[in-house]
Design an enzyme around this catalytic site. Structure first.
Site, PDB file in Angstrom:
ATOM      1  N   SER A 173       0.797  -1.227   0.000  1.00 47.91           N
ATOM      2  CA  SER A 173       0.000   0.000   0.000  1.00 47.91           C
ATOM      3  C   SER A 173       0.828   1.275   0.000  1.00 47.91           C
ATOM      4  CB  SER A 173      -0.938   0.009   1.202  1.00 47.91           C
ATOM      5  OG  SER A 173      -0.196  -0.049   2.402  1.00 47.91           O
ATOM      6  N   HIS A 226      -5.063  -4.059  -2.439  1.00 52.83           N
ATOM      7  CA  HIS A 226      -4.767  -3.006  -3.422  1.00 52.83           C
ATOM      8  C   HIS A 226      -4.655  -3.543  -4.841  1.00 52.83           C
ATOM      9  CE1 HIS A 226      -4.115   0.377  -0.629  1.00 52.83           C
ATOM     10  NE2 HIS A 226      -3.824  -0.597   0.211  1.00 52.83           N
ATOM     11  N   LYS A 265     -11.710  -0.404  -1.657  1.00 53.06           N
ATOM     12  CA  LYS A 265     -10.820   0.244  -2.626  1.00 53.06           C
ATOM     13  C   LYS A 265     -11.475   0.170  -4.018  1.00 53.06           C
ATOM     14  CE  LYS A 265      -6.974  -0.138   0.455  1.00 53.06           C
ATOM     15  NZ  LYS A 265      -7.812  -0.353   1.647  1.00 53.06           N
TER      16      LYS A 265
END
Lengths: 82, 398
Positions: B187, B215, B246
């Site tokens: 990240s 991610h 996300k």
């Protein structure tokens, strides 16, 4: 197999970059309060020592470690177990 | 009060940080009004959001918004209960089936947040007699989850496969299971795990492999399944953990696996049991986003075009960045004061990025962590690049 004195020497070497000018690292030196290490740096120190003395050092020991001496004692215990 | 004395050093550091005359606390920025996936009113100013992890830009997608609104109208605002009691709705079960289908796995479990997915899986799946090896740069939720497991835990240097292998060798005589934990994309610097190599050494030592694709879901892989798909090693990954917050633009977490026994964790995982299940609106928008992720691969293409553009621009300005092009682009500044000045300058120029200070960063540097979105227009990308160009001199040592 590394003995207590050898372990203390390895830890002192590993900690040398963190010591302030004129500060000597000894068994009573506290990792966080005296050397200003944050949690990440303490874990990085374990990584270094692991490879220097070829020993598996679990993060779990950190709960009982405040000083250089505490760390050396934990590592000595581990060398005897392994 | 004495109970707060332990935070004195933290308080002092914050005082020092804010003394420099910043008008907005970088660690407590308030989004006055969010206008779109890529724009908000911050401090009364229209601001481009370049630090949101909103990789596919789906937070304002009309279908996702409508699905959420419809679910709230039909099923209410919250479930007010645990999955184990009254908190399992047909939509939770449907999302779990859709996640399993998407990943081509037998089982999926949904959690209320991504943090809880790591906490819930790691603390329950792994026991005190097992051994954990984790990449040093793993997320805090992974560290917290393994701590709750009670297992002996060892770190290996970030992305260094030989470091992992050396530790696996050292630990080979252990009883109990050995579990290796890595992330797809990390990240802070946006770099990928060398997953094919990691999978190879992990399997050679008979260990389990868990990959957090927080991610990388919707970002990597032919169909957006993440780093394991991209590296061609999905079969070697025993458990995939991820988040809805996300690429899927909501909040929540999941774990998928080919082990049907994963379902047993529904009765043992405290972060799964002792919390309310996700609201119907969250589940509804997540299901819609998962559908869009599969049906609109062009979003991934746009995301990577934006990533390439920002990375190359900042590289050209001489910033020290992560090792590869990624939707996370993070200039590393040696001095926190410079990072703060540049952060403030960017905000005044109408660009919001994340300021990340040690020890949350991989080394002693501070990060101006940007994350790009498929939702950023070419004009917005141009504005972000221009702001960095004009403020470059504020970062003396970078």
């Amino acid at each position: 197999m590394a003995g207590y004195e050898e372990i203390v020497a390895e830890i002192r070497d590993g900690l040398a970059p963190f010591a302030k000018e004129g500060q000597t690292v000894h068994e009573g030196t506290r990792l966080v309060e005296d050397l200003g290490l944050d949690s990440l740096k303490v874990m990085d120190l374990l990584l270094e020592v692991e490879d220097r003395i070829d020993l598996s050092i679990p993060l779990n020991i950190l709960a009982d470690v405040q000083t250089v001496g505490d760390l050396a004692q934990e590592l000595e215990k581990l060398t005897q177990e392994q | 009060m004495a109970i707060f004395d332990k935070f004195e050093q933290l308080a002092e550091e914050r005082r020092r940080l804010l003394e420099g005359g910043v008008s907005v606390d970088p660690l407590d920025t308030v989004m006055g009004r969010v206008l779109s996936p890529t724009e908000a009113i911050v401090e009364g100013r229209r601001t481009i959001l370049a630090g949101t992890n909103n990789y596919l830009g789906l937070t304002f997608d009309p279908d996702c918004v409508e699905a959420a609104a419809e679910a709230a109208r039909w099923e209410g605002t919250g479930t007010t209960g645990s999955r184990m009691a009254n908190g399992t709705y047909s939509s939770h079960a449907a999302l779990e089936q859709e996640l399993a289908d998407f990943f081509g796995r037998k089982t999926a479990i949904v959690f209320s947040t991504g943090y809880q997915a790591n906490l819930g899986i790691l603390s329950s799946l792994i026991g005190p007699d097992d051994t954990i090896l984790l990449d040093a740069d793993c997320h805090a939720s992974i560290y917290d989850g393994v701590r709750l497991s009670g297992a002996e835990t060892f770190r290996f240097r970030h992305n260094r496969v030989e470091d992992l292998e050396r530790r696996l060798r050292r630990l080979r005589d252990r009883s109990g299971e050995v579990v290796v934990l890595v992330e797809g994309i990390y990240s802070m610097l946006g770099d990928r795990a060398p997953l094919a190599e990691i999978a190879e050494v992990t399997k050679a030592h008979g260990a389990y492999l868990i990959v957090d694709e927080a991610h990388s879901l919707g970002v990597l892989g032919e169909t957006g399944r993440g780093r394991a798909e991209e590296a061609g090693v999905e079969a070697a990954v025993d458990f995939v953990i991820g988040t809805f917050s996300k690429s899927l633009g909501a909040i929540g977490g999941y774990c998928v696996s080919d082990y049907p026994e994963l379902d047993l964790l529904r009765y043992t995982s405290r972060p799964y049991i002792f919390t309310a299940s996700p609201s119907p609106s969250i589940i509804a928008s997540t299901r819609e986003a998962l559908r869009i992720l599969q049906e609109r691969p062009e979003l991934r293409v746009r995301l990577w075009e934006n990533a390439e553009r920002l990375y190359r621009h900042l590289e050209g300005l001489g910033f020290r960045l992560g090792p590869e092009v990624s939707p996370v682009v993070a200039p590393r500044l040696p001095r926190a004061e410079d990072a703060l000045a540049l952060w403030q300058g960017l905000l005044e120029a109408g660009v919001y990025v994340n300021l990340v200070l040690p020890p949350a960063t991989p080394d002693d540097s501070s990060l101006l962590r940007c994350s790009v979105s498929a939702g950023h227009t070419p004009e917005q990308m141009e504005a972000i690049c221009t702001a960095f160009s004009e403020l470059r001199d504020l970062a003396h040592g970078a």
